[in-house]
Design a protein around this motif. Structure first.
Motif, PDB file in Angstrom:
ATOM      1  N   PRO A  28       0.813  -1.222   0.000  1.00 50.46           N
ATOM      2  CA  PRO A  28       0.000   0.000   0.000  1.00 50.46           C
ATOM      3  C   PRO A  28       0.841   1.264   0.000  1.00 50.46           C
ATOM      4  O   PRO A  28       0.353   2.328  -0.402  1.00 50.46           O
ATOM      5  CB  PRO A  28      -0.832  -0.136   1.281  1.00 50.46           C
ATOM      6  CG  PRO A  28      -0.015  -1.015   2.164  1.00 50.46           C
ATOM      7  CD  PRO A  28       0.658  -1.993   1.257  1.00 50.46           C
ATOM      8  N   TYR A  29       2.083   1.159   0.457  1.00 51.99           N
ATOM      9  CA  TYR A  29       2.938   2.346   0.505  1.00 51.99           C
ATOM     10  C   TYR A  29       3.355   2.812  -0.896  1.00 51.99           C
ATOM     11  O   TYR A  29       3.875   3.918  -1.060  1.00 51.99           O
ATOM     12  CB  TYR A  29       4.183   2.068   1.364  1.00 51.99           C
ATOM     13  CG  TYR A  29       4.912   0.795   1.013  1.00 51.99           C
ATOM     14  CD1 TYR A  29       5.881   0.754   0.019  1.00 51.99           C
ATOM     15  CD2 TYR A  29       4.628  -0.388   1.705  1.00 51.99           C
ATOM     16  CE1 TYR A  29       6.540  -0.414  -0.295  1.00 51.99           C
ATOM     17  CE2 TYR A  29       5.277  -1.572   1.402  1.00 51.99           C
ATOM     18  CZ  TYR A  29       6.242  -1.585   0.394  1.00 51.99           C
ATOM     19  OH  TYR A  29       6.904  -2.753   0.093  1.00 51.99           O
ATOM     20  N   LEU A  30       3.143   1.976  -1.921  1.00 53.76           N
ATOM     21  CA  LEU A  30       3.480   2.387  -3.293  1.00 53.76           C
ATOM     22  C   LEU A  30       2.343   3.148  -3.955  1.00 53.76           C
ATOM     23  O   LEU A  30       2.580   3.953  -4.865  1.00 53.76           O
ATOM     24  CB  LEU A  30       3.831   1.163  -4.142  1.00 53.76           C
ATOM     25  CG  LEU A  30       5.054   0.357  -3.700  1.00 53.76           C
ATOM     26  CD1 LEU A  30       5.224  -0.863  -4.582  1.00 53.76           C
ATOM     27  CD2 LEU A  30       6.319   1.219  -3.745  1.00 53.76           C
ATOM     28  N   GLY A  31       1.121   2.906  -3.535  1.00 53.66           N
ATOM     29  CA  GLY A  31      -0.021   3.561  -4.155  1.00 53.66           C
ATOM     30  C   GLY A  31      -1.211   2.635  -4.157  1.00 53.66           C
ATOM     31  O   GLY A  31      -1.133   1.462  -3.762  1.00 53.66           O
ATOM     32  N   ASN A  32      -2.334   3.142  -4.642  1.00 46.17           N
ATOM     33  CA  ASN A  32      -3.552   2.313  -4.717  1.00 46.17           C
ATOM     34  C   ASN A  32      -4.218   2.428  -6.087  1.00 46.17           C
ATOM     35  O   ASN A  32      -5.425   2.498  -6.208  1.00 46.17           O
ATOM     36  CB  ASN A  32      -4.528   2.694  -3.603  1.00 46.17           C
ATOM     37  CG  ASN A  32      -4.935   4.158  -3.668  1.00 46.17           C
ATOM     38  OD1 ASN A  32      -4.527   4.874  -4.594  1.00 46.17           O
ATOM     39  ND2 ASN A  32      -5.731   4.593  -2.705  1.00 46.17           N
ATOM     40  N   GLY A  33      -3.381   2.478  -7.138  1.00 44.72           N
ATOM     41  CA  GLY A  33      -3.901   2.513  -8.503  1.00 44.72           C
ATOM     42  C   GLY A  33      -4.304   3.874  -8.993  1.00 44.72           C
ATOM     43  O   GLY A  33      -5.016   3.987  -9.999  1.00 44.72           O
ATOM     44  N   GLU A  34      -3.848   4.938  -8.332  1.00 42.62           N
ATOM     45  CA  GLU A  34      -4.220   6.290  -8.762  1.00 42.62           C
ATOM     46  C   GLU A  34      -3.690   6.560 -10.185  1.00 42.62           C
ATOM     47  O   GLU A  34      -2.654   6.053 -10.588  1.00 42.62           O
ATOM     48  CB  GLU A  34      -3.633   7.348  -7.830  1.00 42.62           C
ATOM     49  CG  GLU A  34      -3.982   7.169  -6.367  1.00 42.62           C
ATOM     50  CD  GLU A  34      -2.867   6.504  -5.611  1.00 42.62           C
ATOM     51  OE1 GLU A  34      -2.628   6.902  -4.455  1.00 42.62           O
ATOM     52  OE2 GLU A  34      -2.217   5.589  -6.182  1.00 42.62           O
ATOM     53  N   THR A  35      -4.424   7.373 -10.899  1.00 39.01           N
ATOM     54  CA  THR A  35      -3.996   7.845 -12.217  1.00 39.01           C
ATOM     55  C   THR A  35      -3.723   9.335 -12.126  1.00 39.01           C
ATOM     56  O   THR A  35      -4.608  10.112 -11.750  1.00 39.01           O
ATOM     57  CB  THR A  35      -5.069   7.575 -13.283  1.00 39.01           C
ATOM     58  OG1 THR A  35      -5.286   6.168 -13.385  1.00 39.01           O
ATOM     59  CG2 THR A  35      -4.639   8.108 -14.638  1.00 39.01           C
ATOM     60  N   GLU A  36      -2.507   9.724 -12.467  1.00 43.76           N
ATOM     61  CA  GLU A  36      -2.085  11.111 -12.331  1.00 43.76           C
ATOM     62  C   GLU A  36      -1.743  11.678 -13.709  1.00 43.76           C
ATOM     63  O   GLU A  36      -0.924  11.109 -14.441  1.00 43.76           O
ATOM     64  CB  GLU A  36      -0.862  11.191 -11.417  1.00 43.76           C
ATOM     65  CG  GLU A  36      -0.282  12.593 -11.264  1.00 43.76           C
ATOM     66  CD  GLU A  36       0.970  12.586 -10.414  1.00 43.76           C
ATOM     67  OE1 GLU A  36       1.908  13.342 -10.743  1.00 43.76           O
ATOM     68  OE2 GLU A  36       1.021  11.814  -9.430  1.00 43.76           O
ATOM     69  N   ALA A  37      -2.408  12.765 -14.062  1.00 40.44           N
ATOM     70  CA  ALA A  37      -2.089  13.415 -15.334  1.00 40.44           C
ATOM     71  C   ALA A  37      -0.700  14.038 -15.253  1.00 40.44           C
ATOM     72  O   ALA A  37      -0.349  14.668 -14.253  1.00 40.44           O
ATOM     73  CB  ALA A  37      -3.132  14.481 -15.662  1.00 40.44           C
ATOM     74  N   ILE A  38       0.080  13.846 -16.309  1.00 35.78           N
ATOM     75  CA  ILE A  38       1.432  14.405 -16.335  1.00 35.78           C
ATOM     76  C   ILE A  38       1.662  15.128 -17.655  1.00 35.78           C
ATOM     77  O   ILE A  38       1.043  14.813 -18.673  1.00 35.78           O
ATOM     78  CB  ILE A  38       2.508  13.317 -16.150  1.00 35.78           C
ATOM     79  CG1 ILE A  38       2.378  12.246 -17.248  1.00 35.78           C
ATOM     80  CG2 ILE A  38       2.431  12.684 -14.777  1.00 35.78           C
ATOM     81  CD1 ILE A  38       3.483  11.215 -17.218  1.00 35.78           C
ATOM     82  N   THR A  39       2.525  16.096 -17.618  1.00 36.95           N
ATOM     83  CA  THR A  39       2.994  16.777 -18.815  1.00 36.95           C
ATOM     84  C   THR A  39       4.510  16.680 -18.834  1.00 36.95           C
ATOM     85  O   THR A  39       5.181  17.175 -17.921  1.00 36.95           O
ATOM     86  CB  THR A  39       2.554  18.245 -18.842  1.00 36.95           C
ATOM     87  OG1 THR A  39       1.126  18.314 -18.870  1.00 36.95           O
ATOM     88  CG2 THR A  39       3.118  18.944 -20.072  1.00 36.95           C
ATOM     89  N   ALA A  40       5.021  16.001 -19.832  1.00 36.52           N
ATOM     90  CA  ALA A  40       6.470  15.830 -19.962  1.00 36.52           C
ATOM     91  C   ALA A  40       6.995  16.873 -20.940  1.00 36.52           C
ATOM     92  O   ALA A  40       6.499  16.980 -22.061  1.00 36.52           O
ATOM     93  CB  ALA A  40       6.796  14.427 -20.446  1.00 36.52           C
ATOM     94  N   ARG A  41       7.983  17.634 -20.509  1.00 38.25           N
ATOM     95  CA  ARG A  41       8.587  18.651 -21.368  1.00 38.25           C
ATOM     96  C   ARG A  41      10.035  18.280 -21.641  1.00 38.25           C
ATOM     97  O   ARG A  41      10.741  17.797 -20.760  1.00 38.25           O
ATOM     98  CB  ARG A  41       8.503  20.026 -20.711  1.00 38.25           C
ATOM     99  CG  ARG A  41       7.067  20.488 -20.454  1.00 38.25           C
ATOM    100  CD  ARG A  41       7.044  21.869 -19.799  1.00 38.25           C
ATOM    101  NE  ARG A  41       5.692  22.270 -19.464  1.00 38.25           N
ATOM    102  CZ  ARG A  41       4.864  22.896 -20.292  1.00 38.25           C
ATOM    103  NH1 ARG A  41       5.284  23.186 -21.518  1.00 38.25           N
ATOM    104  NH2 ARG A  41       3.644  23.236 -19.915  1.00 38.25           N
ATOM    105  N   ASN A  42      10.433  18.525 -22.861  1.00 38.21           N
ATOM    106  CA  ASN A  42      11.794  18.195 -23.267  1.00 38.21           C
ATOM    107  C   ASN A  42      12.247  19.227 -24.295  1.00 38.21           C
ATOM    108  O   ASN A  42      11.485  19.589 -25.195  1.00 38.21           O
ATOM    109  CB  ASN A  42      11.831  16.792 -23.873  1.00 38.21           C
ATOM    110  CG  ASN A  42      13.239  16.297 -24.123  1.00 38.21           C
ATOM    111  OD1 ASN A  42      14.189  16.765 -23.494  1.00 38.21           O
ATOM    112  ND2 ASN A  42      13.387  15.338 -25.027  1.00 38.21           N
TER     113      ASN A  42
END
Length: 986
Positions: free
Chosen positions: A651-665
């Protein structure tokens, strides 16, 4: 102005030297390219608007095959870097029926003969992927400007473009500072006609009826061009309209022998103990019908209000629709259960299977399927440009472009299953002889609905590009001119691609005991009144492999409408099967949710480029060239999602959450270049070029989607009381298909050539070109530790396998060519001509070993260093021409040697006996003979016959195994194609 530039090839061929001093800002090549919309958007050195080329008054007008060869020779000779071309002076007369096939005639250029790159199981009549000097990172252009397909890559799918719209194809093999960056192997520029290319009005039409002798279907093609120019009170104005439509129907039959496994479950010598034998998993066969429609619309306008200003506009649209469907039978068994029936005749080479009967304890599971792929693509380009001669020494040009591309596709497979008693295979005489129990295969009661699989694609991309160039000439001395320019682009790409991860079982033998009853036969075809044997048909494989192969006869497979009926037909099949499952064992089927973030890839990219280039010349020694530098800034943004683990024991790793991300390069590249051309003596030219080139990663490789996972290490069992497992008892990993932080592949590249124009007035030339590329930041899949936050706020390292910039490659080789018309021969033989070129390429790669992705045999052994993929060591083209009086005859043979197609493609990868195996698959050497015969009825009418694959070439692929050796794994045969063609020109 150098001597070379004062004496263009057209003037030399006309038998005279043009010694008149031109304006120092006017290059002979620049005049031709700028009046025809520049061959490179940033190589736009214009002649003064309204000024006629001095050489036009003296040039000999030549058309047909000879004129096309002359034009290509002129482009090569007058170019200020390394260029090879194929041209069409007559309307709709590019020498091949597809742009891809035309490109294969150019030295150093090779094409894939498969429907998609990396797929060795589906042959393509017209070819597909294009590589220049062994590198597939090829920049594509239309009239020197960006052009691309919405396929997740950066290049145009050349097979999508109507060849009837093309005036020529130029391949640039090294760089100048004013050329747009992005071609690591080279840049391919597709040229169209412009109104001012013609002296006055021009009207041309061509019509063809194409027939494949295997598909036995006639398909029409045609094109119409109208161009005119007028002197008006507001200056000279020109309009050109070109329309093209082309259809093609082909058929391909193929046979396959599957990978070998080292099994010890057969006693072939009767000594009472099992022998260690390399046995194939099985063998199968398939037949593919291919149909495509290609349409093109092109409109161009030019306006020259005075001698110093020219304005042009173009609109181009290419649409491509293809539908191919395949009937196949294939093994889907456990390869470790395969054994030899010792009661039947057999043959071995050592302990490697050559012939015999293969069996399995419960029969050999096989599938019979219908696979249908339906794709529609469109590319639309609008461009505006201005050329202004501000003074006798200063030129300004600018262009604005908008391009939009889209692709929609459905790839659908529906399969039946059948457990055959045995497979007979004989590999001793080339093509395999395959046998099964024919009465068993012809009984529909022995089949069941096996699986469905769909791949949906919905891609869109667009770009706005603007550039401006300023050139100032000097009237004397070493410095001829200086050129500056800027360019800015903004591209947006959105794609939805479900890939081939949507396999869904319907009835499978391994479902017994947990989802299906453990005893008795599997549910058959008649699941209910809707899903029954009326949805299948008996396939007899008429005239299979033109009758030159021995395979079993009839088998049952789903009808084409079942595959194309997605999702309704899929839903019916899976719903019907639910009635036979143990309740709750298998979740109900549902169509792919295209809003699922794991399928989506949204990206944007901006580039900003600036360059400076100095052109120089030393007339006394006939030397000229250019040096310059291009600086380009790239900014990428990818929108996606990060999915955390959902494990009760962590459980310390997470519980299946989905997080929006924006990757910039973002990154900046400095690209220096130098080109030198030196006429050692009359008609003998030496060239040298050195430059740095880049190839940005494909958009499909930069998706910002990451799914994290956690599993107990081997031997670790999660506590029954549900308490968490400590981190040291877990394997943290992640499935990532892409990497938004990739940077370009880079190459330092060098060319050195010697060109001898020994008969410039008869198209006679010979050349040798040596090249070297030092490639860095090669993109390959590797495993790396990447830190991600946990639910407790701590950082945790996950082993992520994804594309990364790793490794290097060295590519070196030589190109040799010769063109000549034999005018000195007596009588009718003086119409003969010949063109030949040969390319040798050698390569070495250094990619760090990663046990999770390294090529691995089925017994777990590793392979040594592999060559760069897509690279043939040897390739050549030979063409024989005959042109005399009304006759134009051409026969051309194109050949390339073996090359690496893919590592672990479909059918050549798996996990068996806890071994994840991935086999290298090669294309065997391949050569094809094409030809055409035309007769000119009058100055305005010509008819003829165009022919492809006259030698009925057989394409083969090879699989490499350490224990079983390197051997042919597939055989393909395709149509001979004929096109009756008539052309009108006025």
């Amino acid at each position: 102005m150098s001597t070379l530039q004062r004496r263009p090839a057209a003037a030399i061929r006309a038998g005279r030297s043009d010694g008149r001093k031109l304006q120092p800002t006017v290059l002979a090549l620049g005049i031709a390219l700028m009046l025809a919309a520049p061959a490179h958007a940033q190589d736009a050195a214009a002649s003064p608007p309204g000024e006629k080329k001095a050489t036009e008054l003296d040039a000999v007008v030549v058309t047909g095959i000879r004129g096309s060869v002359y034009k290509a020779q002129d482009i090569k000779r007058d170019a200020d870097t390394f260029v090879d071309s194929v041209t069409a002076l007559d309307i709709g007369a590019l020498p091949d029926r597809s742009v891809t096939e035309t490109l294969s005639r150019i030295p150093g250029v090779t094409i894939d003969r498969f429907l998609s790159v990396g797929d060795p199981e589906h042959f393509s009549a017209e070819g597909n992927g294009v590589a220049v000097r062994g590198l597939t990172q090829v920049r594509s252009e239309l009239n020197g400007r960006d052009s691309f397909s919405a396929s997740g890559g950066r290049a145009l799918s050349f097979q999508d473009v109507p060849s009837e719209l093309m005036a020529g194809v130029d391949v640039y093999k090294n760089q100048k500072a004013d050329m747009i960056e992005g071609g690591l192997g080279g840049s391919v520029d597709l040229r169209t006609f412009m109104p001012f290319d013609f002296e006055g009005s021009k009207f041309g039409m061509s019509f063809s009826a194409n027939r494949g002798d295997f598909a036995k279907k006639v398909s029409p093609s045609g094109s119409v061009l109208y161009s005119n120019r007028w002197d008006t009170g507001a200056g000279e104005f020109g309009v050109l309209v070109n329309l093209a439509h082309s259809e093609l129907a082909t058929r391909t039959d193929g046979m396959f022998v599957r990978p070998f496994f080292n099994n010890t479950n057969s006693d072939i010598n009767g000594d009472g103990s099992n022998d260690s034998l390399w046995l194939p998993r099985g063998a199968d066969w398939r037949s593919l019908d291919y149909n495509r429609k290609r349409q093109g619309i092109y409109v161009a306008t030019q306006w020259r209000p005075n001698d110093r200003v020219e304005v042009f506009g173009t609109a181009f649209q290419s649409t491509y629709a293809e539908l191919w469907n395949e009937d196949a039978i294939f093994v889907q068994n456990n390869p470790l259960e395969v054994r030899v029936d010792a009661s039947q005749p057999n043959a071995f080479n050592g302990n490697v299977f050559e012939a015999g009967r293969l069996t399995s304890p419960a029969g050999i599971p096989m599938g019979t399927d219908i696979r249908a792929s339906n794709r529609d693509s469109k590319t639309t380009d609008y461009s505006l440009g201005l050329k202004w001669l501000a003074s006798d020494r200063t030129e300004l040009s600018t262009e604005l472009q908008y391009i939009k591309a889209s692709t929609r596709a459905l790839d659908s497979t529906v399969a039946l299953g059948i457990d055959v008693p045995y497979i007979d295979i004989d590999l001793r005489n080339g093509r395999p002889v395959i046998g099964v129990d024919n009465p068993f295969m012809a009984n529909p009661a022995n089949y069941y609905w096996a699986f469905t699989m769909q791949n949906l694609v919905d891609n869109d991309a667009d770009e706005v590009a603007w550039r401006a160039d300023l050139k100032h000439g000097f009237d004397s001395g070493f410095f001829e001119s200086v050129k500056f320019g800027v360019r800015a682009t903004e591209r947006n790409a959105g794609s939805i691609d479900t890939a081939y991860q949507t396999w869904s079982g319907v009835i499978q033998p391994w479902m017994r005991w947990w989802a299906l009853p453990g005893e008795g036969p599997l549910p058959g075809l008649n699941l209910n009144s809707t899903v029954n044997s009326s949805l299948v048909r008996l396939n007899t494989f008429q005239n299979f492999y033109r009758g030159d192969a021995r395979t079993p006869g009839a088998l049952y497979a789903p009808r084409l409408g079942v595959a194309l009926g997605y999702p309704v037909t899929y839903q019916n099949i899976h719903d019907a099967a639910q009635g036979y499952y143990t309740p709750g064992s298998i979740a109900p089927w549902s169509p792919s949710n295209l809003s699922d973030p794991k399928w989506s890839n949204t990206q944007s990219e901006r580039t900003y480029a600036a360059y400076a280039m100095l052109n120089f010349a030393v007339d006394d020694v006939r030397l000229d060239g250019n040096v310059g530098v291009r600086v380009v800034r790239t900014e990428n943004r990818a929108n996606g999602y990060l999915v955390y683990p959902d494990k009760d024991f962590a459980p310390y790793l997470g519980n299946g959450e989905t997080e929006a991300i924006t990757a910039r390069n973002s990154y900046t590249d400095v690209l220096p270049s130098a080109n030198l051309k030196w006429e050692l003596r009359e008609n003998l030219i030496m060239r040298f070029a050195a430059s740095k080139a880049i190839a940005r990663p494909n958009f499909s490789d930069m998706q910002a989607y990451q799914m994290l996972g956690a599993d107990p290490k081997p031997g670790v069992t999660p506590p029954v009381d549900g308490s968490p497992l400590p981190l040291n008892q877990l394997n943290l990993s992640g499935s990532s298909y892409d990497n938004p932080y990739l940077t370009p592949m880079k190459a330092n590249q060098f060319d050195l050539s010697l060109e001898w124009y020994f008969a410039p007035d008869r198209g006679g030339m010979a050349w040798v070109n040596f090249f070297y590329k030092d490639v860095k930041d090669y993109i390959r899949r590797q495993s790396q530790l990447v830190a991600y936050p946990g639910a407790d706020g701590n950082q945790y390292d996950y082993l992520i396998t994804r594309p990364v910039n790793v490794g290097t490659a060295n590519i070196q080789g030589a190109e040799i060519g010769w063109n000549q018309f034999f005018d000195f021969l007596p009588g009718p033989l003086n119409g003969l001509g010949m063109s030949a070129n040969y390319t040798y390429i050698d390569s070495s790669t250094k990619v760090p070993n990663d046990p999770t992705v390294v090529p691995t045999d089925t017994d777990g052994s590793f392979f040594g260093d592999l060559p760069a993929d897509g690279l043939s060591k040897n390739a050549y083209n030979m063409a024989l021409f005959y042109e005399k009086g009304p006759w134009q005859v051409r026969f051309a043979y194109n050949w390339r040697s073996e090359y690496l197609l893919a590592i672990g493609p479909n059918g050549y990868n798996g996990t068996d006996n806890n071994i994840a195996w991935k086999l290298p698959v090669y294309s065997d050497s391949f050569g094809q003979l094409d030809g055409s015969v035309f007769y000119k009825v009058s100055d305005h009418v010509q008819f003829g016959l165009e022919m492809n694959n006259l030698n009925n070439a057989e394409q083969r692929t090879l699989m490499d195994q350490n224990g079983a050796g390197k051997r042919v794994t597939s055989w393909y045969v395709n149509d001979r194609r004929y096109a009756a063609t008539i052309r009108f020109t006025f």
